[in-house]
Design an enzyme around this catalytic site. Structure first.
Site, PDB file in Angstrom:
ATOM      1  N   ASN A 155      49.498  18.472  33.669  1.00 53.75           N
ATOM      2  CA  ASN A 155      49.317  19.787  33.044  1.00 53.75           C
ATOM      3  C   ASN A 155      49.316  20.908  34.096  1.00 53.75           C
ATOM      4  O   ASN A 155      48.940  22.037  33.802  1.00 53.75           O
ATOM      5  CB  ASN A 155      48.005  19.819  32.250  1.00 53.75           C
ATOM      6  CG  ASN A 155      46.793  19.590  33.141  1.00 53.75           C
ATOM      7  OD1 ASN A 155      46.929  19.356  34.353  1.00 53.75           O
ATOM      8  ND2 ASN A 155      45.607  19.655  32.566  1.00 53.75           N
ATOM      9  N   ASP A 205      37.421  16.346  44.183  1.00 53.60           N
ATOM     10  CA  ASP A 205      36.848  16.427  42.832  1.00 53.60           C
ATOM     11  C   ASP A 205      36.058  15.164  42.512  1.00 53.60           C
ATOM     12  O   ASP A 205      36.141  14.165  43.237  1.00 53.60           O
ATOM     13  CB  ASP A 205      37.934  16.680  41.778  1.00 53.60           C
ATOM     14  CG  ASP A 205      39.180  15.811  41.956  1.00 53.60           C
ATOM     15  OD1 ASP A 205      39.084  14.772  42.631  1.00 53.60           O
ATOM     16  OD2 ASP A 205      40.235  16.176  41.419  1.00 53.60           O
ATOM     17  N   HIS A 210      47.481  20.933  36.857  1.00 52.94           N
ATOM     18  CA  HIS A 210      46.198  21.136  37.547  1.00 52.94           C
ATOM     19  C   HIS A 210      46.292  20.754  39.027  1.00 52.94           C
ATOM     20  O   HIS A 210      47.130  19.950  39.434  1.00 52.94           O
ATOM     21  CB  HIS A 210      45.041  20.400  36.843  1.00 52.94           C
ATOM     22  CG  HIS A 210      45.020  18.917  36.992  1.00 52.94           C
ATOM     23  ND1 HIS A 210      44.367  18.104  36.093  1.00 52.94           N
ATOM     24  CD2 HIS A 210      45.531  18.067  37.918  1.00 52.94           C
ATOM     25  CE1 HIS A 210      44.473  16.851  36.475  1.00 52.94           C
ATOM     26  NE2 HIS A 210      45.184  16.793  37.572  1.00 52.94           N
ATOM     27  N   GLU A 260      41.730  22.928  35.784  1.00 58.07           N
ATOM     28  CA  GLU A 260      42.529  22.755  34.573  1.00 58.07           C
ATOM     29  C   GLU A 260      43.029  24.112  34.079  1.00 58.07           C
ATOM     30  O   GLU A 260      42.376  25.137  34.295  1.00 58.07           O
ATOM     31  CB  GLU A 260      41.641  22.136  33.486  1.00 58.07           C
ATOM     32  CG  GLU A 260      41.037  20.781  33.858  1.00 58.07           C
ATOM     33  CD  GLU A 260      42.005  19.628  33.657  1.00 58.07           C
ATOM     34  OE1 GLU A 260      43.013  19.565  34.383  1.00 58.07           O
ATOM     35  OE2 GLU A 260      41.749  18.784  32.796  1.00 58.07           O
TER      36      GLU A 260
HETATM   37  P1  PGA Z   1      48.518  11.204  40.246  1.00 57.11           P
HETATM   38  O1  PGA Z   1      47.503  12.301  39.733  1.00 57.11           O
HETATM   39  O2  PGA Z   1      48.667  11.395  41.724  1.00 57.11           O
HETATM   40  O3  PGA Z   1      47.861   9.899  39.931  1.00 57.11           O
HETATM   41  O4  PGA Z   1      49.803  11.410  39.511  1.00 57.11           O
HETATM   42  C1  PGA Z   1      47.682  13.625  40.034  1.00 57.11           C
HETATM   43  C2  PGA Z   1      46.696  14.450  39.245  1.00 57.11           C
HETATM   44  O5  PGA Z   1      46.508  14.200  38.048  1.00 57.11           O
HETATM   45  O6  PGA Z   1      46.105  15.375  39.812  1.00 57.11           O
END
Ligand code: PGA
Length: 237
Positions: free
Chosen positions: A131, A63, A133, A138
């Protein structure tokens, strides 16, 4: 979806690196779909320490923030280069970029065409958003959502704000759920008590657009690698 429990973040990094090395040993020019974020960093550091042949490995970016070019400290491409590609000697010609600058339709189309031309994703290395995702798919995200530009939810903006001093952009481009679910193997890395609630929901959920990671229940080879803190009481429920 197979749940594998490890003790802590260090064990998670070792186990995840083992899965990556397995994929590369099975196919030396494996295509890895690589998340940034905090969770996979231990895995990438461990990979840099391991002796394995990464000379043909290919990497696709998961992404990117719209309009954020690689010289910007918020560039997810830049983060992926520094944490994974540069230490493993994976040059630009073996990286499939999701461009932040071209117009949305052509950037997303070029990315999907390049992934298909590479033969698809062998191993998707993913983190879990607070959340639910995957990448920036999302909620709500349909099972067949293509690579596209999305408006980030307040949850993602707040969560990702901890990475940078600069403001988090409000729009991003993400590999589609279609492409993640077509990966030959998916490994979802989940670490820390901050993720306990969302992980419990993902493990228990029927697949639903409102919890994008729940689509992994439909994947034939999805491994959830979670540490004890992230599992909380989930294994007892
Ligand atoms: P993180 O992020 O590995 O920093 O917890 C995961 C995400 O938000 O996809």
């Amino acid at each position: 979806m197979e749940l594998r429990r490890v003790d802590d973040a260090a064990a998670l990094a070792m186990a995840a690196a083992g899965l990556v090395v397995d994929a590369v040993q099975a196919r030396p020019d494996a295509v890895l779909l690589a998340a940034t974020g905090e969770t996979p960093m231990g895995c990438y550091a461990e990979l840099a320490r391991r002796a394995f042949d990464s000379s043909r490995v290919r990497v696709a970016q998961l992404d990117e923030y719209t309009g954020v070019t690689e010289v910007d400290p918020r560039s997810l491409y830049g983060w992926m280069r520094r944490s994974l590609c540069d230490p493993l000697g994976i040059d630009e010609d073996r990286i499939i970029r999701l461009r932040p600058d071209a117009d949305e339709a052509s950037a997303c189309r070029a990315y999907e065409v390049a992934v298909a031309a590479a033969g698809g994703i062998d191993l998707a290395i993913l983190g879990l958003g607070p959340n639910g995702h995957l990448g920036f798919n999302e909620p709500p995200t349909d099972v067949d959502a293509p690579t596209r530009e999305v408006a980030l939810t307040a949850s993602s903006i707040e969560s990702n704000g901890r990475y940078f001093a600069e403001a988090v952009p409000e729009r991003a481009r993400t590999a589609g759920m279609n492409l993640i679910l077509a990966a030959r193997r998916v490994v979802l890395l989940v670490s820390g008590s901050r993720k306990a609630d969302i992980l419990r929901r993902v493990l228990q959920a029927e697949p639903t657009p409102w919890l994008p990671a729940s689509w992994l229940h439909q994947h034939p080879d999805a491994i959830v690698l979670a540490d004890a803190a992230a599992l909380g009481d989930a294994t007892h429920s």
